[in-house]
Design a protein around this motif. Structure first.
Motif, PDB file in Angstrom:
ATOM      1  N   ALA A1165       0.831  -1.207   0.000  1.00 46.76           N
ATOM      2  CA  ALA A1165       0.000   0.000   0.000  1.00 46.76           C
ATOM      3  C   ALA A1165       0.865   1.256   0.000  1.00 46.76           C
ATOM      4  CB  ALA A1165      -0.935  -0.022   1.206  1.00 46.76           C
ATOM      5  N   ILE A1168       2.534   1.638  -3.467  1.00 47.13           N
ATOM      6  CA  ILE A1168       1.561   2.072  -4.482  1.00 47.13           C
ATOM      7  C   ILE A1168       1.180   3.534  -4.273  1.00 47.13           C
ATOM      8  CG2 ILE A1168      -0.843   1.768  -5.197  1.00 47.13           C
ATOM      9  CD1 ILE A1168      -0.450  -1.218  -4.960  1.00 47.13           C
ATOM     10  N   ILE A1229      -5.075  -1.162  -2.717  1.00 50.22           N
ATOM     11  CA  ILE A1229      -4.156  -1.889  -3.599  1.00 50.22           C
ATOM     12  C   ILE A1229      -4.888  -2.416  -4.817  1.00 50.22           C
ATOM     13  CG2 ILE A1229      -2.691  -3.937  -3.755  1.00 50.22           C
ATOM     14  CD1 ILE A1229      -1.976  -3.513  -0.797  1.00 50.22           C
TER      15      ILE A1229
END
Length: 1386
Positions: A1165, A1168, A1229
């Protein structure tokens, strides 16, 4: 470690007559009672001396040299023989062998010709050195363990002559100094004295860094003293073992005694008129005592002389007369005579040993006879010749061992009406599965190959009439060579067979009609051998075969047009080598006198002749691997070419046939390119070859030949897998309709041959007699056959050096079984008269003898045990999972028969991996080789990989139980491991040139230089240490972490385990990223192993890793597969390195994710989020503050996003609770890794494919009309996504300390219901757009209702409550705790 899947399993079928043993060198170690003979043909035989029985039994045959073996040296004295060195001057090779199992440990090639060699033991450090001198002006001292030059003793004069002989010793009064005395051809004696310990400390090392793996410069030492003495050219120095002062100098016409202190001449003996010594030419001598000397002559006699008193140390008159005029002459006493000296073809070799006034003299001659004299030096006969005390004939020992063994010649004599005296040539027709044999009367016979060797190896009692024998008649004299060109290259006709004979003719045969197509009579001598030209030549030579005859001529004959293309007959000396010049169609022919003939193939004319250094450079230039790999860059070089080394072809002698050189053809027939079997294309049955090579072996033309059978395990596995796919495809109705009957018949026949070969190999390798129950299962349920007891196993070691167990040793074991082996059971008592049942005792004794011979091979070599057990486990893995065609089950039998077969294979697998492995771990048998198993840890063959891992883990578990053995084992490999770690580079490998290990180069060719070979061996061991320590750390490192926390002594790994785990973590991380080691190819074994070990032991080295960098690198590696249809759960097949990298990275990701799911989710997470911010051009101050300074943000590509989604699906399935705890991060995600536009176009199907697993959670709900996604959290927050962007709008819907249990949209999407079980309240929310100008979503509380409250002690409340909408305004709730339900209205 390149080509690590290549396991070749050799076996031998011997003839009734042994290979000729013309002994040229002899070495004996009396401490271990080992005798080793080198022959004129290049092979060696290891013997075991049995002094109590006056026997010498041949034990092993070592094949590796290509010409006469000049010297064999090894440790003497009280040191048992573990290793020895062989030297061949003609091919310049020096090889180090292991005495126990005969494998080649190290080898180098030099251009030096040696005249004397000796092994010397430096007592203070127990180091062993190999000391050599010869046709050069130095004395070279090698480290015998690595064959690396340590010291060079050079004369002071630059233009010094050659050193003909030397001896080296340590003084008893000063053992720290090594003294070397050398004698030059001119008669000058030179002395060197040095201490290797102090000299080594001042060694200059090339390069800027110091380390054991760097190349050492040999230390040059000049002599300390020199003196001219009166002697002749080519003399030999022999010191006295009892008194180092006495020196014997031997030359052809006489010998002298000197005082070693100042080299004063004490006495001289020249050949006298005495008849017994008149024509003798002295070659060597020996001091049995200070007063006696034994001289050996070239004719094969030995003479004993008594020295005069002035030349005898210890005598009162020692050195009293040393002037030439008043010297006393030694007295001749007697002669040692065998009786066959006049029949010897060459000078015999001697070896002497004196102990307690007993002198033992061993003589080995060209007839293969070893004669032994045991002379009492205090009293022996001087009136007549002394004959040997006992002798051993190689032929007699061989004949005794082979008298009851089934041979190929016996099979022919049983099948044919005419008796076959000798089999002189053979050829394996690989593509036809037939064996062709040539006989001494000119007949050629062909038999089914697999059926014949099965009949000879196994006890299957196959009827003889099943052999389909073809006969080709035409030659009038013995056949010398046969070749089936189609077995080499498919461009030739499969039905063509070519034969050569002593009658000077070459005949072309048609095997389909058994007729002669053509006879070539172009040579005027016996045909020696054939050679197939390389495929890169022009079309004119594409269908030609090259023939070599003993009239020194070479011819190219065209089989298609039946004519001669080239006849090269201008050579005056025997041909010793051929090479091809591809670009200009030149044929290079090298002769024994050093000349090089260059012929034009197109015109058939001689282009030029080169001599001397130019000829050597032109010919040897083609052997350089760098030039062979250069390809088109060599166009402008003289005599340039582009060809592979497999087309290099060498003949060592034209009057002798050494077919073991044909072993080099294995590079073409075996170990070819791998294939990615996933989605493999259809198998070409017209090109089918069984993965077995049957090679002839004999030393002289006209000798009875033996056969070598070699199985290629990798090719066998590959073919089984492909044919299993083919058979499954053949059962498809569409294939049955389209395929013709011939194709189906060919597929059936081929698969049957492959099934027979698989069972045959398992029968050969199975450990018979260890377990009677397993033997019964093998014979009755699996249709395996028991092997012959005297099966000759072999080991193919470094650079295709072959070691074979001789049947003579197995016969000796059969005749001399130890009484301690399997003691007899209590004698059976019969009830009639209570008498002993003698028949039962005889049966038990016979069974005991058979068991001992069968089980002996498991005590022979750890390498043999490892290869055989590893091959067995791999084969059982394959056969257990294949279709019914490989299980000897027909289609009309039931599936239960297949299950029974697989159950039997499963029991056999359990036996190999438990009972048999435990037997190998006992002291009675050799243990498995950790190095071999470790090298197959990341093998490209999945079955072989699984087998190696299973066996290695069990071996490590066995060692781990013994603390002392475990500590010694770890310490041994830790030394190499620590040398590979560089603190300055923070985990980088120490040697930047370590890339040499991973390249598919010709690293073990004979042409490799000394330093390169030693360096390569060291680097290979270094890589193995990294892999092995990594495996141990991943398997046992958890014990280290536990002991660190409890402050207890560390027992699980090693003494400095925490530090070693830190080093290992950094090395594995460095190897993981291609940017750290760009000089190491990305898909090599060490990289793939590092990926695997990071996944296996992630919990061990997690504190030392950057999890974000590791995850992104693994995700990147997952997306580099070369197969678009690759599956993530491949369990069988042979992969390409690229595919294996992808699969290994996926497996490592799965292991990391399931072991640390929370860390992986949070890290993904975060990465990203960084990626999204970087894409949008924004910066995050909080991310900048928390990011590590050295961490670099990597771009997440689309390929990585697919792997992330796959990983999230695995986490949802295996770690649902951890995903629920971090449901917001998981949703972020997923939404950032999918194309949100597809949700609007594909609607329900797209939602199911994208959020199918996620929607199983009650706290995640999706509205199809809006579309919207809502997620409830454990902090009472509702996260609402509008799916136009992957961003959410948070709402504190419940108190912060309350966990949301259920969330659900109404059917029309207008309302949203949320429920917290611990709070006991149900909320209804209205979802709508905030304002006309805003696109963000908001929710408004409509109503709240009191519902059943669950106790906070109840875990997982999501599983205890169900909530669903009955209509647009009504919700039904059901509690599993008390099975109650209630309806609520908005």
């Amino acid at each position: 470690m390149a080509n690590n899947s290549r396991i070749i399993l050799p076996f031998a079928l011997w003839s009734e007559a042994p290979p000729s043993l013309s002994v040229t060198s002899l070495f004996i170690n009396f401490a271990s009672e080992d005798l080793i003979t080198g022959t004129n043909d290049g092979f060696m035989v290891c013997w075991k001396i049995i002094p109590d029985q006056q026997k010498i039994i041949p034990r092993l045959m070592l094949i590796g040299h290509t010409s006469k073996i000049s010297f064999i040296v090894g440790p003497t004295g009280n040191h048992k023989l573990e290793q020895f060195v062989s030297i061949s001057d003609n091919d310049g090779q020096i090889k180090l062998w292991n005495n126990e199992d005969g494998r080649c440990i190290e080898h180098i090639r030099t251009n030096l010709k040696h005249r004397a060699a000796q092994c010397f033991n430096y007592q203070l450090t127990n180091e062993h050195f190999l000391v050599c001198c010869g046709c050069y002006s130095e004395i070279i001292i090698y480290d015998i363990r690595t064959l690396e030059i340590k010291f060079t003793l050079i004369p002071s004069h630059v233009d010094a002559e050659w050193i003909s002989t030397f001896f080296i010793f340590q003084k008893s009064t000063g053992p720290d100094v090594i003294i070397t005395i050398g004698l030059l051809d001119s008669g000058c004696v030179k002395l060197w004295a040095f201490d290797p310990r102090t000299v080594t400390s001042n060694t200059t090392i090339e390069g800027t860094s110091v380390g054991n793996n760097n190349d050492l410069v040999p230390i040059e030492l000049k002599e300390h003293e020199s003196k001219e003495i009166r002697t002749q050219f080519g003399s030999i120095i022999v010191p006295c073992e009892e008194c180092q002062r006495m020196i014997l100098v031997v030359h052809g016409r006489g010998w002298q005694i000197f005082d070693g202190v100042d080299f004063t001449e004490l006495c001289t003996y020249t050949t006298s008129e005495k008849e017994v010594v008149k024509n003798e030419h002295w070659i060597y001598g020996h001091f049995p005592t200070p007063e006696l000397v034994i001289l050996f002559s070239a004719r094969g006699y030995a003479h004993i002389f008594r020295l005069p008193e002035n030349a005898t140390f210890g005598s009162s008159k020692y050195r009293s007369q040393h002037n030439k005029t008043d010297m006393q002459i030694p007295k001749w006493l007697c002669r040692l005579n065998v009786g066959n000296e006049l029949q010897l073809g060459q000078t015999p070799v001697y070896y002497c040993h004196t102990k307690l006034k007993q002198c033992q003299i061993y003589r080995a001659d060209s007839a293969g006879q070893i004669s032994v004299w045991t002379i009492n030096l205090t009293r022996f006969s001087t009136t007549s010749d002394i004959f040997p005390s006992w002798s051993v004939s190689y032929k007699d020992v061989w004949s005794n061992a082979m008298k009851n063994v089934h041979t190929v010649r016996k099979v022919f004599n049983e099948l044919l009406p005419n008796q076959v005296q000798k089999l002189t040539a053979s050829c394996h027709l690989i593509t036809m599965d037939r064996l062709a044999f040539g006989t001494d009367n000119g007949q050629i016979y062909l038999l089914p190959a697999l059926k014949l060797i099965s009949y000879l190896f196994l006890s299957n009692d196959q009827p003889q009439e099943n052999f389909d024998v073809q006969t080709l008649s035409g030659h009038s004299q013995a056949i010398t060579c046969l070749i089936h060109p189609h077995s080499e290259y498919s461009r030739y006709d499969i039905q063509h067979l070519l034969s050569g004979s002593i009658d000077h003719s070459i005949r072309l045969w048609d095997l389909a009609t058994n007729t002669q197509l053509h006879m070539f009579t172009i040579h005027s001598g016996a045909i020696l051998m054939f050679h197939i030209p390389p495929p890169m030549l022009n079309i004119k030579v594409q269908y030609c075969v090259c023939s070599i005859a003993n009239d020194h001529s070479v011819a190219l004959i065209n089989l298609k047009e039946r004519k001669t293309v080239l006849l090269a007959n201008r050579q005056s000396y025997p041909v010793v080598g051929l090479r091809w010049r591809i670009n200009d169609d030149f044929l290079l022919i090298k002769c024994s006198d050093g000349s090089l003939f260059i012929w034009q193939i197109e015109t058939g004319n001689l282009d030029r002749v080169a001599h001397g250094v130019l000829a050597e450079e032109l010919f040897e230039w083609y052997n350089d691997p760098r030039l062979l790999n250069a390809g088109g860059d060599l166009q402008n070089d003289p005599l340039s070419m582009a060809m592979t080394s497999t087309h290099y072809f060498q003949i060592r002698s034209t009057w002798k046939r050494r077919d073991h050189d044909q072993m080099k053809k294995l590079n073409r027939k075996l170990g070819n390119l791998r294939h990615d079997l996933i989605g493999a294309s259809s198998f070409k049955h017209t090109e089918y070859r069984l993965p077995i090579v049957i090679q002839q072996f004999h030393t002289n033309l006209g000798e009875d030949l033996s056969i070598l059978v070699l199985f290629d395990l990798l090719q066998l596995i590959s073919q089984i897998i492909v044919f299993d796919l083919e058979k499954q495809h053949a059962q498809n109705p569409k294939y049955i309709d389209t395929a013709n009957s011939d194709a189906r018949l060919q597929l059936t026949q081929t698969s049957k041959s492959l099934a027979v070969l698989s069972d045959f190999l398992v029968s050969l390798l199975h450990p018979w007699s260890f377990d009677k129950t397993m033997d019964k299962i093998c014979q009755e349920r699996l249709q395996l056959y028991r092997t012959n007891r005297y099966l000759s196993y072999g080991i193919l070691s470094k650079n295709d050096h072959l070691t074979i167990v001789l049947p003579t040793w197995q016969q000796y074991l059969n005749d001399n079984i130890p009484e301690t082996f399997l003691p007899l059971q209590t004698a059976l008592i019969s009830f009639d008269g209570m008498e002993v049942n003698e028949n039962e005792i005889i049966r038990q004794k016979q069974e005991r003898v058979e068991n001992y011979v069968y089980q002996w091979r498991w005590t022979y070599s750890s390498i043999l045990n490892t290869e055989h057990l590893l091959s067995l486990v791999t084969m059982v893995y394959i056969l257990m999972n294949c279709d019914r065609w490989i299980c000897n089950v027909t289609n009309d039998q039931s599936d239960q028969a297949v299950l029974n077969q697989r159950e039997a294979w499963s029991k056999l697998l359990q036996f190999y991996c438990s009972d048999m492995l435990e037997q190998c771990q006992t002291k009675a048998f050799q243990s498995l080789s950790i190095e071999i198993l470790c090298s197959h840890w990341q093998d490209l063959c999945l079955e072989l990989r699984d087998a190696a891992r299973k066996l290695l883990e069990k071996e490590l578990d066995h060692l781990h139980k013994n603390h002392d053995a475990w500590h010694i084992f770890i310490s041994k490999w830790s030394i190499l491991f620590n040398q590979s770690y560089n603190k300055e580079a923070d985990g980088a490998l120490y040697d930047q040139d370590i890339r040499d290990i991973f390249l598919d180069d010709l690293s073990f060719n004979n042409e490799t230089a000394t330093v390169t070979t030693v360096n390569q061996q060291y680097k290979t061991q270094q890589m193995l240490s990294i892999i092995l320590i990594g495996i141990i750390g991943a398997r046992y490192g958890q014990e280290v972490e536990q002991t660190k926390q409890s402050n207890a002594p560390i027992k699980g790994f090693t003494v400095d385990s925490p530090e070693m785990i830190l080093k290992l973590s950094r090395i594995l991380t460095s190897l993981l990223s291609p940017s750290n080691f760009d000089h190491i190819p990305i898909h090599t074994v060490i990289r793939r192993t590092a990926i695997d070990l990071i996944g296996r032991g992630y919990t061990i080295w997690e504190p030392y890793l950057d999890i974000g960098q590791v995850l992104l690198t693994l995700l990147d590696l997952c997306a580099i597969s070369d197969s678009t249809t690759i599956s993530s759960n491949v369990i069988s097949g042979i992969l390409t390195p690229k595919t294996d990298t992808c699969l290994t990275a996926r497996t490592a990701l799965t292991l990391i994710a399931t072991s640390r799911s929370n860390v992986v989710i949070i890290t993904l997470a975060r990465e990203i989020a960084k990626h999204v911010l970087s894409q949008s051009g924004q910066t995050s101050s909080s991310a900048a503050r928390t990011a590590a300074p050295s961490q670099t943000t990597l771009t997440i590509r689309n390929e990585q996003k697919h792997e992330i989604l796959r990983l999230i699906k695995i986490l949802i399935e295996k770690c649902p609770h951890d995903v629920a705890e971090l449901i917001i991060e998981v949703t972020d995600i997923i939404l950032n890794c999918i194309d949100l536009s597809t949700l609007r176009h594909k609607s329900v199907q797209a939602v199911h494919e994208t959020f199918g697993l996620l929607l199983k959670y009650p706290i995640v709900t999706y509205c199809y009309d809006s579309p919207k996604l809502c997620v409830g959290t454990k902090t009472g927050v509702l996260a609402l996504y509008d799916l136009k962007t992957p961003k959410y709008q948070p709402f504190q819907a419940h108190p912060k300390n309350e966990v949301i249990t259920c969330v659900e949209f109404s059917p029309d999407g207008k309302y949203l219901a949320s429920y917290s079980a611990y709070e006991g309240i149900l909320y209804f929310w209205q979802t709508s757009s905030n304002t006309f100008f805003s696109t963000s979503n908001t929710i408004h509380l409509v109503s709240r209702h009191a519902a059943q409250r669950l106790d906070r002690s109840i875990p997982s409340p999501m599983k205890k409550v169900d909530m669903n909408w009955l209509d647009r305004t009504t919700v039904r709730m059901y509690w599993h705790v008390d099975k109650s339900e209630k309806k609520f209205t908005v």
